[in-house]
Design an enzyme around this catalytic site. Structure first.
Site, PDB file in Angstrom:
ATOM      1  N   LYS A  69      19.396  -8.928 -23.028  1.00  0.00           N
ATOM      2  CA  LYS A  69      19.523  -9.344 -24.496  1.00  0.00           C
ATOM      3  C   LYS A  69      20.543  -9.648 -25.481  1.00  0.00           C
ATOM      4  O   LYS A  69      20.387 -10.652 -26.188  1.00  0.00           O
ATOM      5  CB  LYS A  69      19.815  -7.514 -25.791  1.00  0.00           C
ATOM      6  N   LYS A  81       6.530  -2.060 -28.845  1.00  0.00           N
ATOM      7  CA  LYS A  81       6.420  -2.067 -29.368  1.00  0.00           C
ATOM      8  C   LYS A  81       7.322  -3.465 -31.096  1.00  0.00           C
ATOM      9  O   LYS A  81       6.675  -4.019 -31.942  1.00  0.00           O
ATOM     10  CB  LYS A  81       7.186  -1.027 -30.779  1.00  0.00           C
ATOM     11  N   LYS A  83       4.181  -6.057 -20.551  1.00  0.00           N
ATOM     12  CA  LYS A  83       4.550  -4.556 -21.589  1.00  0.00           C
ATOM     13  C   LYS A  83       3.887  -4.808 -22.641  1.00  0.00           C
ATOM     14  O   LYS A  83       4.530  -5.250 -23.437  1.00  0.00           O
ATOM     15  CB  LYS A  83       5.377  -3.980 -20.452  1.00  0.00           C
TER      16      LYS A  83
HETATM   17  P1  ATP Z   1      10.957  -2.397 -27.298  1.00  0.00           P
HETATM   18  O1  ATP Z   1       9.654  -3.422 -27.313  1.00  0.00           O
HETATM   19  O2  ATP Z   1      11.720  -1.970 -28.687  1.00  0.00           O
HETATM   20  O3  ATP Z   1      11.788  -2.467 -26.519  1.00  0.00           O
HETATM   21  P2  ATP Z   1       8.943  -0.876 -26.509  1.00  0.00           P
HETATM   22  O4  ATP Z   1       7.801  -0.027 -27.028  1.00  0.00           O
HETATM   23  O5  ATP Z   1       8.682  -1.144 -25.166  1.00  0.00           O
HETATM   24  O6  ATP Z   1      10.087  -0.816 -27.626  1.00  0.00           O
HETATM   25  P3  ATP Z   1      10.529   1.072 -25.718  1.00  0.00           P
HETATM   26  O7  ATP Z   1      11.594   1.834 -26.875  1.00  0.00           O
HETATM   27  O8  ATP Z   1      12.127   0.566 -24.598  1.00  0.00           O
HETATM   28  O9  ATP Z   1       9.906   0.775 -26.200  1.00  0.00           O
HETATM   29  O10 ATP Z   1      10.686   3.223 -24.707  1.00  0.00           O
HETATM   30  C1  ATP Z   1      10.587   4.061 -25.621  1.00  0.00           C
HETATM   31  C2  ATP Z   1       9.403   5.085 -24.208  1.00  0.00           C
HETATM   32  O11 ATP Z   1       8.076   4.361 -24.382  1.00  0.00           O
HETATM   33  C3  ATP Z   1       9.458   4.743 -22.905  1.00  0.00           C
HETATM   34  O12 ATP Z   1       9.620   6.055 -22.557  1.00  0.00           O
HETATM   35  C4  ATP Z   1       9.154   3.829 -22.140  1.00  0.00           C
HETATM   36  O13 ATP Z   1       8.249   4.428 -21.129  1.00  0.00           O
HETATM   37  C5  ATP Z   1       7.800   4.032 -23.000  1.00  0.00           C
HETATM   38  N1  ATP Z   1       6.678   2.969 -23.479  1.00  0.00           N
HETATM   39  C6  ATP Z   1       7.137   1.870 -24.324  1.00  0.00           C
HETATM   40  N2  ATP Z   1       6.008   1.398 -24.313  1.00  0.00           N
HETATM   41  C7  ATP Z   1       5.388   1.334 -22.714  1.00  0.00           C
HETATM   42  C8  ATP Z   1       4.010   0.992 -22.738  1.00  0.00           C
HETATM   43  N3  ATP Z   1       3.802  -0.503 -22.449  1.00  0.00           N
HETATM   44  N4  ATP Z   1       3.355   1.917 -21.778  1.00  0.00           N
HETATM   45  C9  ATP Z   1       3.939   3.175 -20.606  1.00  0.00           C
HETATM   46  N5  ATP Z   1       5.402   3.673 -21.925  1.00  0.00           N
HETATM   47  C10 ATP Z   1       5.978   2.840 -22.422  1.00  0.00           C
END
Ligand code: ATP
Ligand code: LTN
Length: 326
Positions: free
Chosen positions: A111, A195, A192
């Protein structure tokens, strides 16, 4: 009963990936463990946020947790910033964390490369996360694999602190949910579903209009073949849709393949769309009843009271041990 604790940071709308990979996993564990779940709103501040949107999103996250099946009777549910002693605990922990170890965190390295004007908060992010975990004598921290290193840092800090000042912290373990299939982006199924993604076309938000969800699934990227077979490498798009079905229904990959033998992609996508729309539709119905209710405030008041009492106690112990007392 062992205690589990996890948080999600409100950096974008909760996605189907968050639901399958994190929230649904917590609902499965809430009977076996004493569970703490919160919105890591202070962590969201490490990157620029719009205050009005952030405020709305924090409340939306809490309502969404409950709508997704996190039972307020079985969980302590709270907003991180409501627990005022956490940043104070974090400060003391920061003074027991080496700059070297904080700057070696993969997330920090990635980051901080994205934007040269990154905040100090991006560096101390995992120490605040350690405070989130350690104040509550947490046994297990369910997280995605990307957060494992941060939980390990929390362990190292706890061990170091205990060695210096006595047994103050329980040393937590990360709990990497194996069954938590990574849900991929519908438009680019090699990455992946996330969000904070800038392109919403491949991301299903739990807040999306039902019609939009259907459209996104129907236009998911697939390959040019005709058969519904699981093969992550050659057929990442179809495999991702199969994973979604498996995660939402409990059916096996084999069962899904058999169900759709001889059927075309359109029929399969339409089934997936019906399924996701039903699941998210039910969640949204509960969410809408809850989000502006007084009930939600009572749940948050109760969660904050319980978590604050623990944090206060831990902070006072730390102050005594470290010597920052009157
Ligand atoms: P950001 O985009 O802000 O990094 P994110 O959507 O990737 O957010 P995180 O906030 O990093 O999600 O993760 C929150 C939880 O959701 C974690 O436990 C992560 O493993 C799970 N998670 C996030 N995206 C996925 C996905 N695509 N599939 C399964 N689990 C997910
Ligand atoms: N860093 C985590 C969110 C988070 C967290 C925590 C998770 C903040 N504090 C404590 C588990 C325990 C993330 O980015 N998903």
């Amino acid at each position: 009963m062992k205690r589990i604790l996890t948080g999600l940071k409100p950096t974008g709308d909760l996605t189907l990936g968050n639901y399958i990979g994190a929230i649904k996993q917590m609902t499965k564990m809430q009977d076996e463990y004493e569970s703490y779940i919160f919105v890591a709103d202070l962590h969201a501040l490490t990157v620029p946020q719009n205050p009005i949107e952030l405020k709305k999103r924090i409340r939306a996250f809490i309502a969404m947790y409950i709508a997704c099946g996190i039972d307020p009777k079985k969980n302590t549910i709270y907003i991180q910033s409501d627990i005022e002693y956490i940043p104070s605990i974090s400060w003391i922990l920061e003074c027991s964390t080496y700059y070297g170890e904080a700057s070696r965190m993969i997330q920090f390295k990635e980051k901080s490369k994205e934007n040269a004007n990154f905040s100090v908060g991006l560096l101390t992010y995992p120490v605040l996360m350690a405070a989130d975990i350690l104040y509550a004598d947490t046994d297990l921290v369910p997280v995605g694999i990307d957060q494992k290193q941060h939980v390990e840092l929390a362990r190292d800090i706890a061990i170091r602190f205990n060695k210096k000042y006595g047994e103050i912290f329980k040393v937590p373990e990360p709990l990497i949910t194996k069954s938590g299939t990574k849900i991929k982006d519908l438009k680019d199924p090699t990455k992946k579903m996330s969000k904070s993604d800038e392109n919403p076309a491949g991301v299903i938000s739990l807040f999306d209009d039902i019609k939009i969800i259907r459209k996104k699934i129907m236009s998911a990227t697939t390959d040019s073949e005709m058969n519904i077979i699981y093969d992550e490498e050659k057929k990442p798009g179809i495999s991702n849709l199969i994973n979604i079905v498996v995660s939402l229904t409990g059916k096996s990959i084999n069962e899904v393949e058999t169900m759709f033998k001889g059927k075309n992609y359109g029929e399969f996508k339409s089934y997936v769309a019906d399924l996701v729309v039903e699941v998210i539709g039910n969640i949204q119905e509960k969410y809408n009843k809850l989000v502006n209710s007084k009930e939600l405030d009572s749940i948050l008041d109760e969660g904050a009271k319980k978590a604050s009492a623990l944090a206060y106690k831990k902070y006072q112990t730390m102050r005594e041990k470290v010597g920052v007392v009157r």
